[in-house]
Scaffold this motif. Sequence first.
Motif, PDB file in Angstrom:
ATOM      1  N   ARG A  12      49.788  46.278  37.742  1.00 35.07           N
ATOM      2  CA  ARG A  12      50.654  45.306  37.089  1.00 35.07           C
ATOM      3  C   ARG A  12      51.912  45.176  37.929  1.00 35.07           C
ATOM      4  NH1 ARG A  12      50.677  42.610  32.614  1.00 35.07           N
ATOM      5  NH2 ARG A  12      48.897  43.737  31.790  1.00 35.07           N
ATOM      6  N   PHE A 115      46.543  36.815  41.400  1.00 32.23           N
ATOM      7  CA  PHE A 115      47.516  37.218  40.392  1.00 32.23           C
ATOM      8  C   PHE A 115      47.275  36.450  39.112  1.00 32.23           C
ATOM      9  CE2 PHE A 115      49.846  38.610  44.171  1.00 32.23           C
ATOM     10  CZ  PHE A 115      50.218  39.875  43.762  1.00 32.23           C
ATOM     11  N   LYS A 117      49.183  35.823  35.476  1.00 31.43           N
ATOM     12  CA  LYS A 117      50.452  36.011  34.771  1.00 31.43           C
ATOM     13  C   LYS A 117      50.226  36.354  33.309  1.00 31.43           C
ATOM     14  CE  LYS A 117      53.190  33.209  37.786  1.00 31.43           C
ATOM     15  NZ  LYS A 117      54.246  32.276  37.972  1.00 31.43           N
ATOM     16  N   SER A 124      52.872  40.100  36.268  1.00 33.10           N
ATOM     17  CA  SER A 124      51.622  39.587  36.825  1.00 33.10           C
ATOM     18  C   SER A 124      50.708  40.768  37.077  1.00 33.10           C
ATOM     19  CB  SER A 124      51.872  38.855  38.134  1.00 33.10           C
ATOM     20  OG  SER A 124      52.629  37.693  37.912  1.00 33.10           O
ATOM     21  N   ARG A 125      49.439  40.525  36.902  1.00 39.37           N
ATOM     22  CA  ARG A 125      48.430  41.565  37.107  1.00 39.37           C
ATOM     23  C   ARG A 125      47.594  41.176  38.307  1.00 39.37           C
ATOM     24  NH1 ARG A 125      43.478  42.671  34.083  1.00 39.37           N
ATOM     25  NH2 ARG A 125      43.771  40.601  33.267  1.00 39.37           N
ATOM     26  N   LEU A 126      47.326  42.146  39.184  1.00 41.24           N
ATOM     27  CA  LEU A 126      46.463  41.917  40.334  1.00 41.24           C
ATOM     28  C   LEU A 126      45.026  42.043  39.867  1.00 41.24           C
ATOM     29  CD1 LEU A 126      46.447  41.362  43.387  1.00 41.24           C
ATOM     30  CD2 LEU A 126      46.417  43.832  43.733  1.00 41.24           C
ATOM     31  N   ILE A 143      48.545  34.727  48.447  1.00 42.78           N
ATOM     32  CA  ILE A 143      49.348  35.955  48.491  1.00 42.78           C
ATOM     33  C   ILE A 143      50.266  35.896  49.704  1.00 42.78           C
ATOM     34  CG2 ILE A 143      49.270  38.458  48.748  1.00 42.78           C
ATOM     35  CD1 ILE A 143      46.667  38.407  47.155  1.00 42.78           C
TER      36      ILE A 143
END
Length: 148
Positions: A12, A115, A117, A124-126, A143
Motif C-alpha cells: 500500500r 496502481f 486508488k 494507492s495499492r500496488l 509507473i
Amino acid sequence: MAHPTDQADAARFEIINYLEMQKASGIRFNIHSYKDTTPRGYPVAFTTQLNSMTYYMYVERRGDNMRVAFKNGNLPTQINGDRSDILFFQRPFSKGSRKFFMFESTLEKDHFLAFEKDRTTNTSRLIVKKTKAKEKVDEAVKIHYSAS
C-alpha cells in the motif's frame, strides 16, 4: 510506503511529502536488471529496504488472481528459465518515453504492475492487472521511474 511484513496489505502506498520520504524506509524501490538469453524485453526485479532489512517483490498466484507480495532476502544473481515470480519486463509506457514505464510479469502475458486508488484511505495499492497494453492506454499501469 511499502509494508512488506504485513501480508494482508503487502503493498500500500501512502501520499507523503518529500521530507517524510527522506526519513522513511520502505519507500524507495531499487530496480535490478538481468540479462536474457532470449531477448523478449528488459528483465528487471525490485527490492526495498525496511528497518535495515532487504525485501524483494514477487508476484503470488492465488487461484485465478495474482497479487504483489514481498519476501525478506536478497535477489538471486541468476534466474534459470523463461518465467519467474520476481521478474518483470520493463517496457516504455509510450514510444520514446524515458520517465514512464510498464512492468509486465514474466509469469503471465498481459499482466502488469498497476496502481489501484483507495478513495476512502487516500492511498494507492500496488496490484497486478490484466490489460492489453497495445489495445488501450491504461494509466493505471503507468509507473514513473526516477534515478535519484
